[in-house]
Design a protein around this motif. Structure first.
Motif, PDB file in Angstrom:
ATOM      1  N   GLU A   1       0.818  -1.220   0.000  1.00 44.65           N
ATOM      2  CA  GLU A   1       0.000   0.000   0.000  1.00 44.65           C
ATOM      3  C   GLU A   1       0.849   1.266   0.000  1.00 44.65           C
ATOM      4  OE1 GLU A   1      -2.508   0.801   3.365  1.00 44.65           O
ATOM      5  OE2 GLU A   1      -0.910   0.430   4.789  1.00 44.65           O
ATOM      6  N   VAL A   2       2.140   1.147   0.292  1.00 42.80           N
ATOM      7  CA  VAL A   2       3.022   2.314   0.337  1.00 42.80           C
ATOM      8  C   VAL A   2       3.697   2.563  -1.016  1.00 42.80           C
ATOM      9  CG1 VAL A   2       5.077   3.307   1.432  1.00 42.80           C
ATOM     10  CG2 VAL A   2       3.417   2.038   2.807  1.00 42.80           C
ATOM     11  N   CYS A   3       4.378   1.542  -1.530  1.00 39.22           N
ATOM     12  CA  CYS A   3       5.155   1.735  -2.765  1.00 39.22           C
ATOM     13  C   CYS A   3       4.452   1.195  -4.016  1.00 39.22           C
ATOM     14  CB  CYS A   3       6.536   1.100  -2.633  1.00 39.22           C
ATOM     15  SG  CYS A   3       6.549  -0.711  -2.655  1.00 39.22           S
ATOM     16  N   GLY A   4       3.420   0.381  -3.837  1.00 39.88           N
ATOM     17  CA  GLY A   4       2.671  -0.152  -4.969  1.00 39.88           C
ATOM     18  C   GLY A   4       3.289  -1.367  -5.634  1.00 39.88           C
ATOM     19  N   GLU A   5       4.460  -1.781  -5.186  1.00 39.65           N
ATOM     20  CA  GLU A   5       5.131  -2.952  -5.750  1.00 39.65           C
ATOM     21  C   GLU A   5       4.631  -4.225  -5.065  1.00 39.65           C
ATOM     22  OE1 GLU A   5       7.353  -2.981  -8.332  1.00 39.65           O
ATOM     23  OE2 GLU A   5       6.833  -0.860  -8.514  1.00 39.65           O
ATOM     24  N   PRO A   6       4.733  -5.375  -5.744  1.00 46.61           N
ATOM     25  CA  PRO A   6       4.291  -6.623  -5.121  1.00 46.61           C
ATOM     26  C   PRO A   6       5.147  -7.003  -3.912  1.00 46.61           C
ATOM     27  CG  PRO A   6       4.755  -6.952  -7.468  1.00 46.61           C
ATOM     28  CD  PRO A   6       5.202  -5.569  -7.115  1.00 46.61           C
ATOM     29  N   VAL A   7       4.480  -7.539  -2.898  1.00 44.12           N
ATOM     30  CA  VAL A   7       5.178  -8.152  -1.775  1.00 44.12           C
ATOM     31  C   VAL A   7       5.286  -9.616  -2.169  1.00 44.12           C
ATOM     32  CG1 VAL A   7       5.151  -8.648   0.691  1.00 44.12           C
ATOM     33  CG2 VAL A   7       4.216  -6.485  -0.162  1.00 44.12           C
ATOM     34  N   LYS A   8       6.440  -9.987  -2.682  1.00 44.87           N
ATOM     35  CA  LYS A   8       6.610 -11.275  -3.358  1.00 44.87           C
ATOM     36  C   LYS A   8       6.768 -12.464  -2.430  1.00 44.87           C
ATOM     37  CE  LYS A   8       8.663  -9.102  -7.391  1.00 44.87           C
ATOM     38  NZ  LYS A   8       9.864  -8.932  -8.192  1.00 44.87           N
ATOM     39  N   ALA A   9       7.198 -12.241  -1.207  1.00 46.65           N
ATOM     40  CA  ALA A   9       7.468 -13.361  -0.311  1.00 46.65           C
ATOM     41  C   ALA A   9       7.047 -13.023   1.112  1.00 46.65           C
ATOM     42  CB  ALA A   9       8.951 -13.721  -0.343  1.00 46.65           C
ATOM     43  N   ILE A  10       6.643 -14.040   1.831  1.00 51.21           N
ATOM     44  CA  ILE A  10       6.222 -13.853   3.218  1.00 51.21           C
ATOM     45  C   ILE A  10       7.333 -13.257   4.072  1.00 51.21           C
ATOM     46  CG2 ILE A  10       6.831 -16.174   4.002  1.00 51.21           C
ATOM     47  CD1 ILE A  10       4.186 -16.128   5.616  1.00 51.21           C
TER      48      ILE A  10
ATOM     49  N   VAL B   1       9.218 -20.418   9.294  1.00 43.33           N
ATOM     50  CA  VAL B   1       7.959 -21.053   8.868  1.00 43.33           C
ATOM     51  C   VAL B   1       7.938 -21.299   7.374  1.00 43.33           C
ATOM     52  CG1 VAL B   1       6.622 -20.172  10.813  1.00 43.33           C
ATOM     53  CG2 VAL B   1       6.627 -18.896   8.666  1.00 43.33           C
ATOM     54  N   ARG B   2       8.612 -20.464   6.627  1.00 41.56           N
ATOM     55  CA  ARG B   2       8.675 -20.640   5.182  1.00 41.56           C
ATOM     56  C   ARG B   2       9.286 -21.994   4.842  1.00 41.56           C
ATOM     57  NH1 ARG B   2      12.794 -17.137   1.666  1.00 41.56           N
ATOM     58  NH2 ARG B   2      14.146 -18.263   3.079  1.00 41.56           N
ATOM     59  N   LYS B   3      10.272 -22.401   5.608  1.00 42.42           N
ATOM     60  CA  LYS B   3      10.986 -23.651   5.345  1.00 42.42           C
ATOM     61  C   LYS B   3      10.303 -24.873   5.954  1.00 42.42           C
ATOM     62  CE  LYS B   3      15.331 -21.169   5.250  1.00 42.42           C
ATOM     63  NZ  LYS B   3      16.541 -20.858   5.998  1.00 42.42           N
ATOM     64  N   LEU B   4       9.513 -24.684   7.019  1.00 45.11           N
ATOM     65  CA  LEU B   4       8.946 -25.808   7.756  1.00 45.11           C
ATOM     66  C   LEU B   4       7.627 -26.324   7.194  1.00 45.11           C
ATOM     67  CD1 LEU B   4       9.685 -24.654  11.418  1.00 45.11           C
ATOM     68  CD2 LEU B   4      10.929 -26.341  10.058  1.00 45.11           C
ATOM     69  N   GLY B   5       6.961 -25.547   6.370  1.00 46.06           N
ATOM     70  CA  GLY B   5       5.683 -25.971   5.812  1.00 46.06           C
ATOM     71  C   GLY B   5       4.583 -26.093   6.858  1.00 46.06           C
ATOM     72  N   LEU B   6       4.572 -25.188   7.830  1.00 45.62           N
ATOM     73  CA  LEU B   6       3.581 -25.208   8.904  1.00 45.62           C
ATOM     74  C   LEU B   6       2.247 -24.624   8.457  1.00 45.62           C
ATOM     75  CD1 LEU B   6       5.776 -23.802  11.822  1.00 45.62           C
ATOM     76  CD2 LEU B   6       5.222 -26.190  11.367  1.00 45.62           C
ATOM     77  N   PRO B   7       1.154 -25.053   9.093  1.00 45.83           N
ATOM     78  CA  PRO B   7      -0.118 -24.378   8.830  1.00 45.83           C
ATOM     79  C   PRO B   7      -0.048 -22.955   9.388  1.00 45.83           C
ATOM     80  CG  PRO B   7      -0.388 -25.965  10.604  1.00 45.83           C
ATOM     81  CD  PRO B   7       1.010 -26.138  10.064  1.00 45.83           C
TER      82      PRO B   7
ATOM     83  N   TRP C   1      10.631 -11.626  12.965  1.00 50.66           N
ATOM     84  CA  TRP C   1      11.291 -11.577  11.656  1.00 50.66           C
ATOM     85  C   TRP C   1      12.006 -12.895  11.371  1.00 50.66           C
ATOM     86  CZ3 TRP C   1      16.484 -11.518  10.065  1.00 50.66           C
ATOM     87  CH2 TRP C   1      16.709 -11.071   8.758  1.00 50.66           C
ATOM     88  N   ARG C   2      12.682 -13.405  12.381  1.00 51.63           N
ATOM     89  CA  ARG C   2      13.369 -14.695  12.225  1.00 51.63           C
ATOM     90  C   ARG C   2      12.368 -15.836  12.064  1.00 51.63           C
ATOM     91  NH1 ARG C   2      17.599 -13.184  16.971  1.00 51.63           N
ATOM     92  NH2 ARG C   2      19.047 -11.961  15.675  1.00 51.63           N
ATOM     93  N   ARG C   3      11.256 -15.749  12.767  1.00 56.06           N
ATOM     94  CA  ARG C   3      10.223 -16.784  12.678  1.00 56.06           C
ATOM     95  C   ARG C   3       9.663 -16.870  11.257  1.00 56.06           C
ATOM     96  NH1 ARG C   3       8.256 -21.573  14.417  1.00 56.06           N
ATOM     97  NH2 ARG C   3       5.995 -21.602  14.359  1.00 56.06           N
ATOM     98  N   LEU C   4       9.485 -15.744  10.599  1.00 55.89           N
ATOM     99  CA  LEU C   4       8.993 -15.765   9.215  1.00 55.89           C
ATOM    100  C   LEU C   4       9.917 -16.569   8.312  1.00 55.89           C
ATOM    101  CD1 LEU C   4       7.633 -12.182   8.464  1.00 55.89           C
ATOM    102  CD2 LEU C   4       6.352 -14.317   8.681  1.00 55.89           C
ATOM    103  N   ARG C   5      11.201 -16.471   8.520  1.00 59.89           N
ATOM    104  CA  ARG C   5      12.149 -17.249   7.723  1.00 59.89           C
ATOM    105  C   ARG C   5      12.050 -18.734   8.042  1.00 59.89           C
ATOM    106  NH1 ARG C   5      12.421 -12.685   7.401  1.00 59.89           N
ATOM    107  NH2 ARG C   5      13.574 -11.492   5.903  1.00 59.89           N
TER     108      ARG C   5
END
Length: 115
Positions: A11-20, A98-104, A92-96
């Motif tokens: 909503e700020v820059c208009g570019e896609p947020v490509k990754a969690i 969960v991406r790898k763990l495939g958690l719900p 911030w570290r948790r986001l990295r």
């Protein structure tokens, strides 16, 4: 292109947020600031496009963000800043992670995240 095919736009820059891992929305979810129901209805931003939050990420893999003025962490209580840095950096570290763990998605938030 259908709206759902466009991805989530910042909503700020208009570019896609490509990754969690660059999502401010999911960072706020992981640290307990919003609940799962708000994910679909809340606007998305890149973490760096929300400098008042990003300034609290303290990790060698994240380029520091500095905020000037009343919202600068330099203007806040040192103990509050330390606690906020610890929480936001852990999120911030948790986001990295969960991406790898495939958690719900229900398992993304930190255990200590207040709901």
């Amino acid at each position: 292109m259908a709206k759902c095919d466009e991805g989530y736009l910042c909503e700020v820059c208009g570019e896609p947020v490509k990754a969690i891992v660059e999502s401010d929305l999911y960072l706020r979810y992981v640290i307990g600031e919003i609940d799962v129901a708000e994910l679909a209805a809340s606007p998305e931003r890149h973490q760096r496009c929300n400098p008042t939050m990003a300034q609290f990420i303290v990790d060698e893999k994240f380029e520091p963000v500095t905020v000037e003025g009343p919202f600068s962490k330099a203007e806040l209580d040192r103990d509050d800043v330390k606690a906020r840095e610890e929480l936001v950096t852990r999120g911030w570290r948790r986001l990295r992670e969960v991406r790898k763990l495939g958690l719900p998605i229900s398992d993304y938030p930190l255990e200590s995240a207040a709901r």
